[in-house]
Design a protein around this motif. Structure first.
Motif, PDB file in Angstrom:
ATOM      1  N   ARG A  97       0.831   5.742  -0.662  1.00 23.17           N
ATOM      2  CA  ARG A  97      -0.029   6.917  -0.652  1.00 23.17           C
ATOM      3  C   ARG A  97       0.724   8.100  -1.246  1.00 23.17           C
ATOM      4  O   ARG A  97       1.951   8.155  -1.210  1.00 23.17           O
ATOM      5  CB  ARG A  97      -0.519   7.235   0.750  1.00 23.17           C
ATOM      6  N   ASP A 128      -2.584  11.934   7.264  1.00 24.90           N
ATOM      7  CA  ASP A 128      -2.815  10.698   6.507  1.00 24.90           C
ATOM      8  C   ASP A 128      -3.599  10.968   5.224  1.00 24.90           C
ATOM      9  O   ASP A 128      -3.779  10.047   4.413  1.00 24.90           O
ATOM     10  CB  ASP A 128      -3.580   9.687   7.356  1.00 24.90           C
ATOM     11  N   TRP A 147       0.864  -1.182   0.000  1.00 24.28           N
ATOM     12  CA  TRP A 147       0.000   0.000   0.000  1.00 24.28           C
ATOM     13  C   TRP A 147       0.902   1.233   0.000  1.00 24.28           C
ATOM     14  O   TRP A 147       1.856   1.312   0.793  1.00 24.28           O
ATOM     15  CB  TRP A 147      -0.897   0.026   1.232  1.00 24.28           C
ATOM     16  N   TYR A 172      -4.578   6.718  -1.799  1.00 27.78           N
ATOM     17  CA  TYR A 172      -3.958   5.453  -1.421  1.00 27.78           C
ATOM     18  C   TYR A 172      -4.045   4.463  -2.585  1.00 27.78           C
ATOM     19  O   TYR A 172      -5.112   4.284  -3.170  1.00 27.78           O
ATOM     20  CB  TYR A 172      -4.633   4.877  -0.192  1.00 27.78           C
ATOM     21  N   VAL A 206       3.486   2.696   2.569  1.00 27.45           N
ATOM     22  CA  VAL A 206       2.799   2.692   3.860  1.00 27.45           C
ATOM     23  C   VAL A 206       2.941   1.333   4.536  1.00 27.45           C
ATOM     24  O   VAL A 206       3.285   1.254   5.714  1.00 27.45           O
ATOM     25  CB  VAL A 206       1.306   3.029   3.671  1.00 27.45           C
TER      26      VAL A 206
END
Length: 122
Positions: free
Chosen positions: A38, A90, A36, A94, A48
């Motif tokens: 981002r 955050d 993953w 993503y 991530v």
């Protein structure tokens, strides 16, 4: 040809949770490591979390440790990213990606999804 589709993004308040899904089609995920990543506006894409294919070992960026959990359900051909205690930093698009070995480096992944937007804001 492996295709990946992310889902589960959205708008959440600080401290909230989201679970992102990465669904595969075209072939099984059994032979791939999944990562993953981002990318926030004006910033480079960053790793991530990732999960290996053989032993299921997992890896996390320092920013994700203790808050995010990656998991895979081979029966559903899907990988998840559970994100808890979300922070405004955050906020990003993503992406999930498939490759031959778990890594936080984007260059090790050959297949990419289109991304899902996560926005953390009050």
């Amino acid at each position: 040809q492996l295709q990946l589709v992310e889902s589960g993004g959205g708008l959440v308040q600080p401290g909230g949770s989201l679970r992102l899904s990465c669904a595969a089609s075209g072939t099984t995920l059994d032979y791939y490591a999944i990562g993953w990543f981002r990318q926030a506006p004006g910033k480079e894409r960053e790793g991530v979390s990732s999960i290996n294919v053989n032993d299921g070992s997992t890896y996390y960026a320092d920013s994700a440790k203790g808050r995010f959990t990656i998991s895979r359900d081979n029966a559903r051909n899907t990988v998840y990213l559970q994100m808890n205690s979300l922070k405004p930093e955050d906020t990003a698009v993503y992406y999930c990606a498939a490759g031959v070995a778990a890594s936080m480096l984007a260059r090790w992944y050959a297949y990419w999804g289109q991304g899902t937007q996560v926005t953390v804001s009050s």
